[in-house]
Structure formats: structure tokens, C-alpha cells
Design an enzyme around this catalytic site. Structure first.
Site, PDB file in Angstrom:
ATOM      1  N   ASP A 293       0.845  -1.204   0.000  1.00 18.69           N
ATOM      2  CA  ASP A 293       0.000   0.000   0.000  1.00 18.69           C
ATOM      3  C   ASP A 293       0.872   1.243   0.000  1.00 18.69           C
ATOM      4  OD1 ASP A 293      -2.323   1.441  -0.074  1.00 18.69           O
ATOM      5  OD2 ASP A 293      -2.828   1.187   2.037  1.00 18.69           O
ATOM      6  N   ARG A 297      -0.041   9.067   0.838  1.00 14.30           N
ATOM      7  CA  ARG A 297      -0.884   9.169   2.037  1.00 14.30           C
ATOM      8  C   ARG A 297      -0.333   8.331   3.182  1.00 14.30           C
ATOM      9  NH1 ARG A 297      -3.340   6.123  -1.720  1.00 14.30           N
ATOM     10  NH2 ARG A 297      -3.581   3.885  -1.245  1.00 14.30           N
ATOM     11  N   ASN A 298       0.512   7.346   2.864  1.00 15.40           N
ATOM     12  CA  ASN A 298       1.076   6.470   3.885  1.00 15.40           C
ATOM     13  C   ASN A 298       2.539   6.780   4.196  1.00 15.40           C
ATOM     14  OD1 ASN A 298      -1.320   5.027   4.237  1.00 15.40           O
ATOM     15  ND2 ASN A 298      -0.843   3.644   2.543  1.00 15.40           N
ATOM     16  N   ASP A 311       1.967   2.901   7.964  1.00 17.83           N
ATOM     17  CA  ASP A 311       0.804   2.062   7.674  1.00 17.83           C
ATOM     18  C   ASP A 311       1.222   0.693   7.149  1.00 17.83           C
ATOM     19  OD1 ASP A 311      -1.578   0.860   7.066  1.00 17.83           O
ATOM     20  OD2 ASP A 311      -2.519   2.711   6.385  1.00 17.83           O
TER      21      ASP A 311
END
Length: 424
Positions: A293, A297-298, A311
Site C-alpha cells: 500500500d 498518504r502512507n 501504515d
């Protein structure tokens, strides 16, 4: 020195499963809570009582004193996730009155099914999540009480790792301050742990228990200057679970890029962010972990603008099969979208998309393209154009990550060398 006897009423928890054919012994499972009734003449044994009220002798080498926050590492280990009716019945075989587990409902998505043994068979009850302890103390229409949970073995193994590794922390040392974000499983809060600023993820919902615990399990195995660091975990008696990590004051990379933009951030700063992430991925690659992922955003930024990968809820060993549900399509490689396994090379594809995010100052990838069309276009050879102002050398790195055949994509080590040449 002789061990001081535990007084009457002391709470303890099973370290290991204890079975015995002797009638005066009290069998128990790993993680099961017991109450000490009295000591015996033999210091290696106590008389204890389980939650069902049964009493008997228990060996001291198979139990440990309950410390608030530690025994609840059996965080809903009776929840077995998405298994079928037949799989549940197989796990509960041979049926034993009161033996139970909970699974996701196949007929009512979002609800759960209680599978409970009685009279040599397994009954299946449609339930909704309210209070995990309710049916333990109240029959409330069930054919029998919930006596013995069927433990989900992977969860139990992870719980043991937390304990043996010293990751379980004291709730009294944690002072929650305010909510600073929302994660996949629950809110993220700013807190103080033993006087230090930390970030705390919390959840209280059984469907996410395994995934949430698994994130902490991955984090305790990994340590690198460009990975968000785990400080510890705190399980509560009411089912709340906390993961304590370092606090990244500047938040997510995508928010930082969008709020500053090209008037503030130079290509050198963008290259630094890219290199930081790449170094973290070299470390994951060398340890056979796949993030699954990777996206802006992570990525989190510290006070001094050090980028760190966070994350780890989807992070797995390379050998793990992928779950095709709810994939972040715009960051996912074509072969994974076709239903194949994640790999380091699928992370490389995502890294190329992350580079595009960085050098476009946080724009959403594949702008103005419908999500359902992305996979088709990629298979046909479409690739995102270079962001405005992006150096040609950086765009070449992106394109190398987007080779349709994963075998032709570079390793993270070679990507690191390419970025170092661009920066220097």
C-alpha cells in the site's frame, strides 16, 4: 529465596494449555483467565477457579500473574474472520458443549455468526456486534452458554510475540491528548507516553482485530530510520487496543505536498523525500517484506522533514497471497489487478506512482480518468505523462517502475542508485 504465595483472589492467566486426566486438576487453555482460591502445601500448585466457576489445582509453571493490559492479548481470538459454515464446523470438531467461535456472516455482510457447540452438533446464530462479553454471562436465548472459545491460532501466536518481546506497555503511562487523524481501523491521537510525544492508533471492533494486531506484529519486526517506529502496544480489558508509534509532526506527505506546493518546495526537497522512501523500501526488500500500500498518504514527515514509510496494515512476507478486495487501484500494479500475487516488483510499480505524486505536489494519480478505466488503459500501454517541472531523469525512473512485465522493473537497490545519481 522462596516465592511469595499469591493471595486469595489473585487474577492469573494461562501461559500454556494445561490438560489432565486427574479429577482434582483444573484444565485450562492458553490465555484463559483464572482466579486463585488458595495456595497448597506444594508451592508448585494452586487451587484456582475459572470463569465458569469450576475449581481445581493448577500448576504454577503454566500460569502467570495477571497484569492489567497484558492478559487481554487474547483480543477476541475467538474471531476467525471470513470462513465458511463448513470450515467453522470443521474447526469445532469434535463438538464440545459450550465450545464456540465467531465468523463473518456470509448471508449478512457486516454482521457476524456465532458458531456454538451443543448436544454433539454446531448451531449457527446471526448476531450483531454490541458487547463481546454479553453472551458469556447471559444465555439470552442461546442453546448453551459460551464456555470455551476456539482460539484463532495465528492471533494467539502474535499475542505471544508481543509479550515475549516486551512490547506490551502500561496504560497508566499513556496520556491521550487529542485526535489528529483517522486511520483505517479507528482514530489516531496525539499522546504522551512516559513524557514523550507519541502517536496512538486505537480501535474497538472485532472485525478488524486480526488486521490491527497484524500491523503491530509487522512493525515490531522492522527497524529503520525511514520506517515509522513502534514503541509498544496496550490491550485494554474492554477490547480497546492501542498501537503506540513515534509522532510525525508534519503529518502525511500528500497533505504536506498539497499545502506547500511548488512555491515552497524545490526539486531537491522532492528528491530527498523520494530517496528517503526508497531507502526504506530497500530495507523491506532485503528482509522479504512487501508493503502492498505504498502511496503518499502512507508516508509521514517528521519535524525535520525526514520522510518515513508508515501504515503496515497490509504489509506481508513475500510468500503471502494477496487479497484482491478493496485494492487502491491507481497505485496497484496490473498483474495484481489481474489477480496475481503481490511482490516486491508490485511495490516498485507503486513507488513509481508515488514518485509521480511527489513531483506533481500531491495530485491524484491518473487525473480525469475514471477508476474503472485505469486497468484497461495500463494494459494497453498508457502511462501518466511527466508532471510539470519534473526533471527528465526522474520521469525516466518512474517509467522504469511501470514496465508491464514485473521482471523488467528495477529493484529498489537499483532505484536508490539512480536517485542518488540524480541528486548528486
Amino acid at each position: 529465596m522462596a516465592k511469595t504465595p499469591w493471595p486469595e483472589g489473585t487474577k492469573c492467566v494461562g501461559k500454556f494449555q494445561f490438560k489432565s486426566s486427574s479429577g482434582h486438576h483444573l484444565p485450562f487453555n492458553e490465555g484463559e483467565m483464572l482466579t486463585i482460591i488458595k495456595a497448597t502445601r506444594d508451592p508448585q500448585w494452586y487451587i484456582a477457579q475459572n470463569d465458569a466457576g469450576r475449581q481445581g489445582a493448577v500448576p504454577t509453571n503454566c500460569i502467570q500473574k495477571f497484569v492489567k493490559g497484558e492478559s487481554k492479548l487474547n483480543l477476541m481470538p475467538w474471531f476467525h474472520g471470513k470462513i465458511t459454515r463448513l470450515q467453522a464446523e470443521s474447526l469445532l470438531s469434535p463438538p464440545e458443549d459450550g465450545l464456540f467461535l465467531v465468523r463473518e456472516s456470509t448471508n449478512y455482510p457486516g454482521d457476524y455468526t456465532l458458531c456454538l457447540c451443543t448436544d454433539g452438533m454446531v448451531e449457527h446464530y446471526h448476531i450483531r456486534y454490541r458487547n463481546g462479553k454479553h453472551y458469556k454471562t447471559n444465555g439470552d436465548g442461546l442453546c448453551t452458554g459460551l464456555v470455551k472459545p476456539k482460539l484463532e491460532q495465528k492471533t494467539v501466536a502474535v499475542q505471544d510475540e508481543f509479550l515475549s518481546g516486551g512490547w506490551v506497555k502500561n496504560r497508566g503511562d499513556l496520556q491521550l491528548q487529542r485526535t489528529i487523524g483517522q486511520g483505517k481501523f479507528g482514530e489516531v491521537m496525539l499522546a504522551y507516553y512516559q513524557g514523550n510525544e507519541v502517536a496512538v492508533k486505537s480501535f474497538k471492533h472485532c472485525t478488524t482485530a486480526q488486521a490491527f494486531i497484524a500491523e503491530g506484529s509487522v512493525m515490531m519486526k522492522l527497524r529503520h530510520k525511514h520506517l515509522v517506529q513502534l514503541f509498544g502496544v496496550i490491550p485494554e480489558e474492554d477490547g480497546t487496543f492501542y498501537i503506540i508509534t513515534e509522532y510525525m509532526r508534519n503529518g502525511t506527505l500528500v497533505d504536506y505536498l498539497r499545502s506547500r506546493g511548488r512555491t515552497v518546495l524545490t526539486n531537491d526537497a522532492l528528491s530527498d523525500f523520494s530517496l528517503h522512501v526508497c531507502e526504506a523500501m530497500v530495507y523491506l526488500e532485503s528482509n522479504n517484506f512487501v508493503h502492498r500500500d505504498l502511496a503518499a498518504r502512507n508516508i509521514l514527515l517528521s519535524e525535520d522533514l525526514v520522510a518515513k514509510v508508515g501504515d503496515f496494515s497490509l504489509t506481508k512476507k513475500v510468500s503471502s497471497l494477496q487479497d484482491t478486495n478493496k485494492l487502491p487501484v491507481k497505485w496497484t500494479s496490473p498483474e495484481v489487478l489481474r489477480g496475481k500475487k503481490f511482490s516486491t516488483k508490485s511495490d516498485v510499480w507503486s513507488f513509481g506512482v508515488l514518485l509521480w505524486e511527489i513531483f506533481s505536489f500531491g495530485r491524484m494519480p491518473y487525473p480525469k480518468i475514471n477508476l474503472k478505466d485505469v486497468r484497461i488503459l495500463l494494459e494497453q500501454g498508457y502511462r501518466m505523462p511527466t508532471p510539470d517541472g519534473c526533471p527528465t531523469e526522474v520521469y525516466d525512473v518512474m517509467k522504469s517502475c511501470w514496465q508491464l512485465d514485473p521482471d523488467f522493473r528495477p529493484t529498489f537497490e537499483s532505484l536508490k542508485q539512480s536517485l542518488l545519481q540524480i541528486i548528486h
